[in-house]
Design a protein around this motif. Sequence first.
Motif, PDB file in Angstrom:
ATOM      1  N   GLY A  76       9.683  17.750  -2.664  1.00 30.92           N
ATOM      2  CA  GLY A  76       8.566  16.993  -3.218  1.00 30.92           C
ATOM      3  C   GLY A  76       8.826  15.501  -3.213  1.00 30.92           C
ATOM      4  O   GLY A  76       7.921  14.698  -2.947  1.00 30.92           O
ATOM      5  N   VAL A  77      10.073  15.096  -3.499  1.00 29.91           N
ATOM      6  CA  VAL A  77      10.423  13.675  -3.483  1.00 29.91           C
ATOM      7  C   VAL A  77      10.312  13.124  -2.066  1.00 29.91           C
ATOM      8  O   VAL A  77       9.778  12.025  -1.846  1.00 29.91           O
ATOM      9  CB  VAL A  77      11.838  13.469  -4.057  1.00 29.91           C
ATOM     10  CG1 VAL A  77      12.214  11.984  -4.031  1.00 29.91           C
ATOM     11  CG2 VAL A  77      11.933  14.011  -5.478  1.00 29.91           C
ATOM     12  N   ASP A  78      10.821  13.880  -1.100  1.00 31.41           N
ATOM     13  CA  ASP A  78      10.735  13.433   0.301  1.00 31.41           C
ATOM     14  C   ASP A  78       9.276  13.279   0.745  1.00 31.41           C
ATOM     15  O   ASP A  78       8.932  12.322   1.456  1.00 31.41           O
ATOM     16  CB  ASP A  78      11.446  14.433   1.214  1.00 31.41           C
ATOM     17  CG  ASP A  78      12.947  14.416   1.033  1.00 31.41           C
ATOM     18  OD1 ASP A  78      13.482  13.386   0.576  1.00 31.41           O
ATOM     19  OD2 ASP A  78      13.589  15.437   1.344  1.00 31.41           O
ATOM     20  N   THR A  79       8.445  14.205   0.327  1.00 27.29           N
ATOM     21  CA  THR A  79       7.017  14.120   0.682  1.00 27.29           C
ATOM     22  C   THR A  79       6.378  12.889   0.055  1.00 27.29           C
ATOM     23  O   THR A  79       5.560  12.205   0.691  1.00 27.29           O
ATOM     24  CB  THR A  79       6.278  15.387   0.221  1.00 27.29           C
ATOM     25  OG1 THR A  79       6.877  16.530   0.854  1.00 27.29           O
ATOM     26  CG2 THR A  79       4.805  15.317   0.580  1.00 27.29           C
ATOM     27  N   ALA A  80       6.772  12.579  -1.188  1.00 25.44           N
ATOM     28  CA  ALA A  80       6.181  11.437  -1.886  1.00 25.44           C
ATOM     29  C   ALA A  80       6.521  10.110  -1.219  1.00 25.44           C
ATOM     30  O   ALA A  80       5.686   9.188  -1.177  1.00 25.44           O
ATOM     31  CB  ALA A  80       6.640  11.435  -3.346  1.00 25.44           C
ATOM     32  N   VAL A  81       7.729   9.970  -0.690  1.00 16.81           N
ATOM     33  CA  VAL A  81       8.141   8.688  -0.094  1.00 16.81           C
ATOM     34  C   VAL A  81       7.946   8.657   1.412  1.00 16.81           C
ATOM     35  O   VAL A  81       8.303   7.657   2.059  1.00 16.81           O
ATOM     36  CB  VAL A  81       9.621   8.399  -0.432  1.00 16.81           C
ATOM     37  CG1 VAL A  81       9.828   8.333  -1.940  1.00 16.81           C
ATOM     38  CG2 VAL A  81      10.545   9.428   0.195  1.00 16.81           C
ATOM     39  N   GLU A  82       7.358   9.703   1.990  1.00 17.52           N
ATOM     40  CA  GLU A  82       7.151   9.740   3.432  1.00 17.52           C
ATOM     41  C   GLU A  82       6.326   8.558   3.945  1.00 17.52           C
ATOM     42  O   GLU A  82       6.640   8.008   5.023  1.00 17.52           O
ATOM     43  CB  GLU A  82       6.500  11.058   3.823  1.00 17.52           C
ATOM     44  CG  GLU A  82       6.235  11.208   5.320  1.00 17.52           C
ATOM     45  CD  GLU A  82       7.493  11.048   6.156  1.00 17.52           C
ATOM     46  OE1 GLU A  82       7.391  10.537   7.283  1.00 17.52           O
ATOM     47  OE2 GLU A  82       8.588  11.444   5.673  1.00 17.52           O
ATOM     48  N   PRO A  83       5.276   8.105   3.234  1.00 14.56           N
ATOM     49  CA  PRO A  83       4.532   6.940   3.727  1.00 14.56           C
ATOM     50  C   PRO A  83       5.418   5.705   3.885  1.00 14.56           C
ATOM     51  O   PRO A  83       5.184   4.886   4.795  1.00 14.56           O
ATOM     52  CB  PRO A  83       3.473   6.729   2.653  1.00 14.56           C
ATOM     53  CG  PRO A  83       3.277   8.076   2.039  1.00 14.56           C
ATOM     54  CD  PRO A  83       4.634   8.694   2.055  1.00 14.56           C
TER      55      PRO A  83
ATOM     56  N   GLY B 130       0.817  -1.218   0.000  1.00 15.26           N
ATOM     57  CA  GLY B 130       0.000   0.000   0.000  1.00 15.26           C
ATOM     58  C   GLY B 130       0.845   1.260   0.000  1.00 15.26           C
ATOM     59  O   GLY B 130       0.702   2.127  -0.879  1.00 15.26           O
ATOM     60  N   PRO B 131       1.755   1.432   0.983  1.00 10.90           N
ATOM     61  CA  PRO B 131       2.626   2.618   0.969  1.00 10.90           C
ATOM     62  C   PRO B 131       3.480   2.729  -0.292  1.00 10.90           C
ATOM     63  O   PRO B 131       3.733   3.832  -0.776  1.00 10.90           O
ATOM     64  CB  PRO B 131       3.495   2.425   2.209  1.00 10.90           C
ATOM     65  CG  PRO B 131       2.674   1.595   3.126  1.00 10.90           C
ATOM     66  CD  PRO B 131       1.904   0.656   2.235  1.00 10.90           C
ATOM     67  N   ILE B 132       3.906   1.569  -0.835  1.00 11.77           N
ATOM     68  CA  ILE B 132       4.706   1.621  -2.065  1.00 11.77           C
ATOM     69  C   ILE B 132       3.864   2.168  -3.214  1.00 11.77           C
ATOM     70  O   ILE B 132       4.301   3.037  -3.983  1.00 11.77           O
ATOM     71  CB  ILE B 132       5.275   0.229  -2.415  1.00 11.77           C
ATOM     72  CG1 ILE B 132       6.356  -0.161  -1.411  1.00 11.77           C
ATOM     73  CG2 ILE B 132       5.840   0.214  -3.837  1.00 11.77           C
ATOM     74  CD1 ILE B 132       6.951  -1.545  -1.640  1.00 11.77           C
ATOM     75  N   GLY B 133       2.624   1.685  -3.337  1.00  9.95           N
ATOM     76  CA  GLY B 133       1.740   2.180  -4.395  1.00  9.95           C
ATOM     77  C   GLY B 133       1.451   3.666  -4.238  1.00  9.95           C
ATOM     78  O   GLY B 133       1.426   4.417  -5.218  1.00  9.95           O
ATOM     79  N   THR B 134       1.262   4.093  -2.988  1.00 12.36           N
ATOM     80  CA  THR B 134       1.012   5.517  -2.746  1.00 12.36           C
ATOM     81  C   THR B 134       2.221   6.365  -3.128  1.00 12.36           C
ATOM     82  O   THR B 134       2.083   7.423  -3.758  1.00 12.36           O
ATOM     83  CB  THR B 134       0.678   5.735  -1.254  1.00 12.36           C
ATOM     84  OG1 THR B 134      -0.476   4.961  -0.899  1.00 12.36           O
ATOM     85  CG2 THR B 134       0.413   7.203  -0.982  1.00 12.36           C
ATOM     86  N   ALA B 135       3.412   5.885  -2.770  1.00 15.60           N
ATOM     87  CA  ALA B 135       4.638   6.625  -3.096  1.00 15.60           C
ATOM     88  C   ALA B 135       4.842   6.713  -4.600  1.00 15.60           C
ATOM     89  O   ALA B 135       5.199   7.780  -5.131  1.00 15.60           O
ATOM     90  CB  ALA B 135       5.843   5.957  -2.431  1.00 15.60           C
TER      91      ALA B 135
ATOM     92  N   GLU C 289      13.529   1.624   4.712  1.00 21.17           N
ATOM     93  CA  GLU C 289      14.669   2.491   4.403  1.00 21.17           C
ATOM     94  C   GLU C 289      14.558   2.950   2.958  1.00 21.17           C
ATOM     95  O   GLU C 289      14.395   2.124   2.046  1.00 21.17           O
ATOM     96  CB  GLU C 289      15.988   1.737   4.611  1.00 21.17           C
ATOM     97  CG  GLU C 289      17.214   2.577   4.283  1.00 21.17           C
ATOM     98  CD  GLU C 289      18.519   1.794   4.398  1.00 21.17           C
ATOM     99  OE1 GLU C 289      19.576   2.356   4.049  1.00 21.17           O
ATOM    100  OE2 GLU C 289      18.462   0.615   4.817  1.00 21.17           O
ATOM    101  N   VAL C 290      14.648   4.253   2.749  1.00 15.70           N
ATOM    102  CA  VAL C 290      14.528   4.834   1.403  1.00 15.70           C
ATOM    103  C   VAL C 290      15.792   5.616   1.091  1.00 15.70           C
ATOM    104  O   VAL C 290      16.172   6.511   1.840  1.00 15.70           O
ATOM    105  CB  VAL C 290      13.296   5.758   1.283  1.00 15.70           C
ATOM    106  CG1 VAL C 290      13.179   6.331  -0.119  1.00 15.70           C
ATOM    107  CG2 VAL C 290      12.019   5.012   1.674  1.00 15.70           C
TER     108      VAL C 290
END
Length: 781
Positions: free
Chosen positions: A158-165, A91-96, A172-173
């Motif tokens: 913007g990238v950090d916000t996208a992978v926050e979930p 789920g978080p991966i799809g959202t990111a 680890e990202v």
Amino acid sequence: MASPRKGVLRRVGAWCAHHGAIVVVLWLAALVGLQVLERAQGGDYSDDFTLPGSQSQEGLDVLKAHEPAAGGYSAQVVLHDASEPLTQVSGPIGTAVGSLQKLPHVLSAQNPLPAPGTPPPAQGAANVGPLSSDGRTAYITVRFDVQPSTLGSAYLDGVDTAVEPLRAAGVEVEYGGPLGELARPEADDRTSEAIGFGVAVLVLLIGFGSVVAAVMPLVTALIAVVCGLALLGLLAAAFTFATVSPTLATMIGLGVGIDYALFLITRHRQNLMDGRDPPTAAGLAAATSGRAVLVSGCTVIIALSGLWVSGIGFIGKLGLAAAVTVVTAVLGALTLVPALLGLAGRRIDRLHVRRPVAETETASTGAAGAAGTAGAAGATEAGGSAGAARGGTWHRYAQRVERRPWWFLAGGVVVLAVLAVPLLFIRLGHIGDGADPESFTDRRAFDLMSSAFGPGSNGPLTLVVDQTDVPQADRASLASKAQSALTGVPDAALITPLEPTQDGDVLIATAYSVADPQDERTTALVNRLVDDVLPQAVAGTDARTYVTGTTAAQVDFLDIVSSRLPLIIAVVVGLAFLVILVVFRGVLVAVKAAVLNVLSIAASYGVLVAVFQWGWGGPALGVSGEVPIESYVPMMMFAIVFGLSMDYEIFLLSRVHEAWLRTGDPKASVAHALEITARVITCAALIMVSVFAAFVLSDSIVVKMLGLGLAASVLIDATIVRLLLVPAAMTLLGRRAWWTPRWLDRVLPHIDPEGGTTDHPGAGAPADAAPGRGGRGDTVR
């Protein structure tokens, strides 16, 4: 009679000394104004390796035209979860992934998880897709329509916000590729600058004794460099400069700025000791050493301009960036330095840690028999009687060189040859993310990718077969033939099957090397695919083939740089030869300068290869493992060092030439020039070495290379070459050093690097009565 230019320099120097407060206020106003303007209108720095006309760029253009989602510039967002498979956080991966797709300039973002219902890969199976066999590591491939490194650090928000979930879920990202380069911390060179300044203060205090004279070169150089960096920032708003540009400009600006100020201050203090008042002394220093500064600065700029011969805007702009601070350093030396000298007056040596010293003119003045009482008094104040001066350490050394020039020449050549041996094994390449500190996200992404997918996963190669001009009936056989050719390619760990684009006009595959992107096997794989495998696969058809992607572009960049480096060397050496020939009007002097400078630079290249490529001391500098020499570093070093070496060359040869015109004794002139310039050259070199060497503390491997390479070059040039080989060669050449064919002497313009000898306190004859003038046949100057 003084030349018009000499008169201008003298009047400018004297005026600045008379109106010191006004000049200082104008410089400070320019400093503040440029800083304010740069902060309001200045641009950002970014690395754009676009190579118009290269096969990798043409392949990228084909992809953009036929499959935009597969084209552009790719970067990886690497995911790792040590506790459970990543399928548990689908789920978080799809959202990111969805959020990344919505960011500006993003063409596509690939979800690394398999579609629902797809069986997981078998344990231990080869990792073909973006999910590792154990399911704990994956990467999202994000494609951009522009180079991500040009988007500015604010884009990362913007990238950090996208992978926050994902991070909230405990994953680890890390950012890899160009996106990881964008995430690198901004270079902070203040520590390096502080160390360089601190060492410079100590060197100047020990070498010259005076506190004011020690601080003045540092202050003027700093003001000039800050102004130059502000101008560079304004230029960056209109043109794209590499991220290393301000660091490079700072290194060069500080180095030459301190040297130029030191040359003028040394001459000025001697003029004071000779009995002149401060404004007159400053004006005369500007007319003599100031002219040497002007010629040296122009030579450095000419050498840096030679980088445009590469035909690569990225490299040419690096030269332009360095030239900006060289210009401000010259302006500062010719105006700000005389202004501060005028303000200091005779108080320049009031604060001192030991008896202040300056140049002494006793050796050749005594030989000429033309020393005035002011000159003798100046020599006495500088450190004793004329006889004492002649008995100094440098005088005795100069006499040794004069007595045994062949021994000194042979010894110097042997040392340079030994240092240059590693150059025979140089390997140019691109320094990959694996050499970065572990604190960098791109290094952590590199390690995760290497561990889960193999080192070649960090530099995938996109293979493009453009079959637009191939008839439909022949395309199936072409695809089969091409796929067969891609089987068993040496150095390829995996090549995916060729897949057609939506319009069917282009076939695309991805190749992975057995080694990381900076390895020579990866370079060999790219060249093999471009030159042999793909062309043979489509032989007999109208199809065109390309290998594109970031790694392929870096290989193209390397090939272009390697092929054009000899041309740049020839152009820079030729220009420097002409400068020395015009300034000193001696064919053999110019040949000697070109040859010795090439030998000096070859030795410094050898030091770089030993330290970074062979790993001799690399770990101590914070470099992980053995790395290739960054492809454009030798080109940059050659232009910069060849230009900087002219500082010492012109400074020493101008004094040899000056003494030769007074005395007509070539050997005594060399010894005299060496005696009076050795201290200044040694101190100036130590300062420049300290400034350059301090930059090895930078986190950037390229900056470390440039810092160490430039420091080694200056050290070698100012010791082995300038204090050993040049005096020995000049002594052996004798009068022949100043020989010029009569026809060439008429053609060449006349430039006097030190303003002639007519204003010199020990001048015994006017310039027109100098040895070798007015004779028939060839001219000996």
